[in-house]
Design a protein around this motif. Structure first.
Motif, PDB file in Angstrom:
ATOM      1  N   UNK A  87     -12.609   0.170  -5.149  1.00 21.78           N
ATOM      2  CA  UNK A  87     -11.690   0.071  -4.015  1.00 21.78           C
ATOM      3  C   UNK A  87     -10.289   0.349  -4.542  1.00 21.78           C
ATOM      4  N   UNK A  88      -9.698   1.478  -4.100  1.00 13.98           N
ATOM      5  CA  UNK A  88      -8.377   1.890  -4.574  1.00 13.98           C
ATOM      6  C   UNK A  88      -7.483   2.214  -3.388  1.00 13.98           C
ATOM      7  N   UNK A  89      -6.173   1.937  -3.546  1.00 12.80           N
ATOM      8  CA  UNK A  89      -5.220   2.138  -2.462  1.00 12.80           C
ATOM      9  C   UNK A  89      -3.931   2.738  -3.006  1.00 12.80           C
ATOM     10  N   UNK A  90      -3.267   3.487  -2.155  1.00 13.83           N
ATOM     11  CA  UNK A  90      -1.945   4.032  -2.444  1.00 13.83           C
ATOM     12  C   UNK A  90      -1.196   4.095  -1.116  1.00 13.83           C
ATOM     13  N   UNK A  91       0.125   4.158  -1.171  1.00 14.69           N
ATOM     14  CA  UNK A  91       0.887   4.189   0.071  1.00 14.69           C
ATOM     15  C   UNK A  91       0.695   5.486   0.850  1.00 14.69           C
ATOM     16  N   UNK A  92       0.290   6.565   0.186  1.00 16.81           N
ATOM     17  CA  UNK A  92       0.012   7.819   0.879  1.00 16.81           C
ATOM     18  C   UNK A  92      -1.459   8.197   0.720  1.00 16.81           C
ATOM     19  N   UNK A  93      -1.881   8.496  -0.515  1.00 18.59           N
ATOM     20  CA  UNK A  93      -3.263   8.938  -0.716  1.00 18.59           C
ATOM     21  C   UNK A  93      -3.669   8.789  -2.177  1.00 18.59           C
ATOM     22  N   UNK A  94      -4.859   8.267  -2.398  1.00 17.93           N
ATOM     23  CA  UNK A  94      -5.462   8.285  -3.725  1.00 17.93           C
ATOM     24  C   UNK A  94      -6.115   9.653  -3.864  1.00 17.93           C
TER      25      UNK A  94
END
Length: 181
Positions: free
Chosen positions: A116-123
């Motif tokens: 489970x990975x997150x970024x403010x725009x896109x992984x």
């Protein structure tokens, strides 16, 4: 904060008034009024402040070179932000790995490891490296995006002993977050 609508005096106004007030109009057409900033001419910056200024300089350069990226253009649509603003903010925020789910992996080939990975725009990319106790790489590869924040990697080899996982997530500017399990 007060909101003024349809005021013919300040609508669309920009610049400085009387060396005291600054008027700005943002992308959404809002007029922002603030005091003129003042700075001490003899100010000195701490190493942390200098590092942040350098990071911001790099973010601005990235924002200028990436503002035409379709991902940033799409993310900015319908907001008061420009693609340049979105790209600059993305550069300043690194991705995060929130969880590594190994409940379906028992060391056999063909089993799934979920990340489970997150970024403010896109992984952009999630990779999985499986090593043995002596840190010899048993296998490695890219995970595929499944649903929402989850990425899935299917193992290709059996792993014996006590294998270790090194998971990394990369965002569009190239920042990499790592987690070991």
């Amino acid at each position: 904060m007060a909101t003024v609508r349809h005021n013919v005096v300040v609508e669309g106004l920009g610049g400085m008034l009387g060396d005291q007030l600054v008027f700005k109009t943002d992308k959404a057409g809002r007029t922002i009024i603030s005091y003129r900033p003042t700075f001490d001419e003899d100010r000195t910056f701490s190493p942390a402040q200098q590092a942040q200024q350098e990071a911001f300089r790099e973010a601005i350069a990235y924002g200028k070179s990436s503002k035409d990226n379709p991902v940033y253009v799409e993310k900015a649509q319908g907001t008061a932000l420009s693609p340049f603003n979105v790209a600059t903010a993305d550069y300043l925020h690194e991705p995060q790995i929130l969880d590594i789910d190994i409940s379906a992996w028992h060391g056999e080939a063909g089993q799934a490891i979920r990340v489970k990975a997150i970024d403010d725009v896109q992984v952009k990319l999630v990779t999985v490296v499986i090593t043995d106790e002596s840190n010899t790489v048993l296998e490695q590869g890219a995970a595929t995006s499944t649903d929402g924040l989850w990425w899935s990697y299917t193992t290709t080899k059996a792993a014996s002993g006590t294998p270790k996982l090194l998971v990394s997530a990369q965002d569009l500017p190239g920042h990499i977050a790592k987690m070991t399990k």
